[in-house]
Motif scaffolding. Structure first.
Motif, mmCIF file in Angstrom:
data_model
loop_
_atom_site.group_PDB
_atom_site.id
_atom_site.type_symbol
_atom_site.label_atom_id
_atom_site.label_comp_id
_atom_site.label_asym_id
_atom_site.label_seq_id
_atom_site.Cartn_x
_atom_site.Cartn_y
_atom_site.Cartn_z
ATOM 1 N N GLN A 118 0.832 -1.206 0.000
ATOM 2 C CA GLN A 118 0.000 0.000 0.000
ATOM 3 C C GLN A 118 0.869 1.261 0.000
ATOM 4 N N GLY A 119 1.897 1.266 0.839
ATOM 5 C CA GLY A 119 2.811 2.406 0.869
ATOM 6 C C GLY A 119 3.549 2.563 -0.444
ATOM 7 N N PHE A 120 3.949 1.435 -1.039
ATOM 8 C CA PHE A 120 4.673 1.442 -2.316
ATOM 9 C C PHE A 120 3.815 2.017 -3.437
ATOM 10 N N THR A 121 2.589 1.521 -3.590
ATOM 11 C CA THR A 121 1.726 1.963 -4.693
ATOM 12 C C THR A 121 1.353 3.441 -4.561
ATOM 13 N N LYS A 122 1.061 3.867 -3.341
ATOM 14 C CA LYS A 122 0.724 5.283 -3.121
ATOM 15 C C LYS A 122 1.919 6.173 -3.444
ATOM 16 N N SER A 123 3.090 5.783 -2.952
ATOM 17 C CA SER A 123 4.298 6.574 -3.163
ATOM 18 C C SER A 123 4.681 6.623 -4.636
ATOM 19 N N LEU A 124 4.586 5.496 -5.322
ATOM 20 C CA LEU A 124 4.929 5.433 -6.747
ATOM 21 C C LEU A 124 4.015 6.326 -7.567
ATOM 22 N N ALA A 125 2.713 6.201 -7.352
ATOM 23 C CA ALA A 125 1.749 7.003 -8.115
ATOM 24 C C ALA A 125 1.930 8.488 -7.830
ATOM 25 N N MET A 126 2.088 8.834 -6.553
ATOM 26 C CA MET A 126 2.256 10.232 -6.169
ATOM 27 C C MET A 126 3.524 10.829 -6.772
ATOM 28 N N THR A 127 4.625 10.071 -6.730
ATOM 29 C CA THR A 127 5.908 10.566 -7.235
ATOM 30 C C THR A 127 5.860 10.815 -8.733
ATOM 31 N N VAL A 128 5.330 9.862 -9.475
ATOM 32 C CA VAL A 128 5.275 9.996 -10.938
ATOM 33 C C VAL A 128 4.433 11.201 -11.341
ATOM 34 N N LEU A 129 3.249 11.344 -10.734
ATOM 35 C CA LEU A 129 2.368 12.438 -11.104
ATOM 36 C C LEU A 129 2.852 13.793 -10.593
ATOM 37 N N SER A 130 3.659 13.785 -9.528
ATOM 38 C CA SER A 130 4.191 15.053 -9.003
ATOM 39 C C SER A 130 5.421 15.517 -9.763
ATOM 40 N N GLU A 131 6.234 14.568 -10.253
ATOM 41 C CA GLU A 131 7.532 14.919 -10.832
ATOM 42 C C GLU A 131 7.501 15.234 -12.323
ATOM 43 N N ILE A 132 6.524 14.681 -13.068
ATOM 44 C CA ILE A 132 6.458 14.974 -14.511
ATOM 45 C C ILE A 132 6.124 16.449 -14.704
ATOM 46 N N GLY A 133 6.992 17.146 -15.406
ATOM 47 C CA GLY A 133 6.784 18.564 -15.632
ATOM 48 C C GLY A 133 7.190 19.441 -14.470
ATOM 49 N N ASP A 134 7.799 18.830 -13.445
ATOM 50 C CA ASP A 134 8.277 19.589 -12.290
ATOM 51 C C ASP A 134 9.563 20.328 -12.647
ATOM 52 N N LYS A 135 9.960 21.283 -11.789
ATOM 53 C CA LYS A 135 11.165 22.077 -12.026
ATOM 54 C C LYS A 135 12.399 21.182 -12.181
ATOM 55 N N THR A 136 12.532 20.178 -11.307
ATOM 56 C CA THR A 136 13.694 19.294 -11.371
ATOM 57 C C THR A 136 13.648 18.386 -12.606
ATOM 58 N N PHE A 137 12.443 18.094 -13.102
ATOM 59 C CA PHE A 137 12.284 17.301 -14.327
ATOM 60 C C PHE A 137 12.884 18.052 -15.512
ATOM 61 N N PHE A 138 12.531 19.335 -15.618
ATOM 62 C CA PHE A 138 13.065 20.154 -16.710
ATOM 63 C C PHE A 138 14.558 20.405 -16.551
ATOM 64 N N ALA A 139 15.003 20.560 -15.307
ATOM 65 C CA ALA A 139 16.431 20.774 -15.074
ATOM 66 C C ALA A 139 17.235 19.578 -15.578
#
Length: 229
Positions: A6-27
């Motif tokens: 449960q922790g893995f799936t929540k963390s994975l989904a949250m990370t992917v959707l938060s990081e795409i197009g994020d400042k560090t993604f573009f950097a």
């Protein structure tokens, strides 16, 4: 007790959707266009892994410093808050374009300074030095340090970092670390390989709205769940 899955799936989904197009993604994407990809990938990913582990440690320690009841309520409010924030970004459609422009301006200034310095030395001499340099020390070059520092400090205090802390306070820490690291690895690799073209093909509105809905769902689940004593 929350399961690792449960922790893995929540963390994975949250990370992917938060990081795409994020400042560090573009950097990561822009750095990879100007420097060796493996060094940029290693630098950015190292920073994100360190940040994920630190965030999870803070979230894991929080219930030992504050009562479990309060950490649970704070986490619930964080999820709802980040959900509304992401939905607002999705409907206003301002976030990603501004972040790309900001990152490009900053890295362009650094790139010009580096280019001016690099012109003073011979390219053949640099190649010879690189060949003589031990393989491992190449990863601790100025390029690695730049990728690491830009990513680490760009992620510090970011929405995804605070969400990871909240998630770790309410879910299995090992699952959150594992999901976060795999999610970061997927996003960073995609950014290094072709981040700008990938970001242009994926609707920023869709990513923001999906992330917002996901955070709201996490918030509802957290609100309805029982608090462990």
């Amino acid at each position: 007790m929350s399961t690792v899955v449960q922790g893995f799936t929540k963390s994975l989904a949250m990370t992917v959707l938060s990081e795409i197009g994020d400042k560090t993604f573009f950097a990561a994407a822009i750095l990879a266009m100007r420097h060796p990809r493996r060094l940029v990938l290693f630098g950015c990913l190292s920073a994100l892994i360190v940040m994920t582990i630190l965030s999870v440690l803070v979230g894991w320690a929080a219930p030992n410093l504050i009562s479990r009841k309060w950490t649970h309520h704070i986490t619930t409010l964080l999820f709802f808050g980040f959900g509304l924030w992401s939905l607002w970004d999705g409907f206003t459609e301002e976030g990603e374009a501004e972040e790309l422009a900001e990152v490009e301006a900053k890295l362009d200034a650094d790139w010009k300074a580096d280019t001016a310095t690099a012109k003073k030395s011979s390219k053949d001499g640099d190649d010879l030095k690189k060949q003589k340099r031990p393989f491992l020390s190449q990863f601790f070059s100025p390029i690695f340090l730049k990728a690491f520092s830009i990513t680490f400090f760009g992620e510090w205090g970011d929405k995804s970092q605070l969400a990871t802390i909240g998630l770790a306070a309410d879910e299995n820490p090992f699952g959150v670390v594992l999901g976060g690291i795999i999610g970061q690895a997927l996003c960073t690799t995609a950014a290094v390989i072709g981040g700008k073209s990938l970001a242009s093909q994926i609707s920023e509105k869709f990513v923001a709205l999906s992330g917002g809905v996901l955070f709201i769902v996490f918030g509802i689940q957290s609100f309805l769940s029982t608090i462990e004593s």
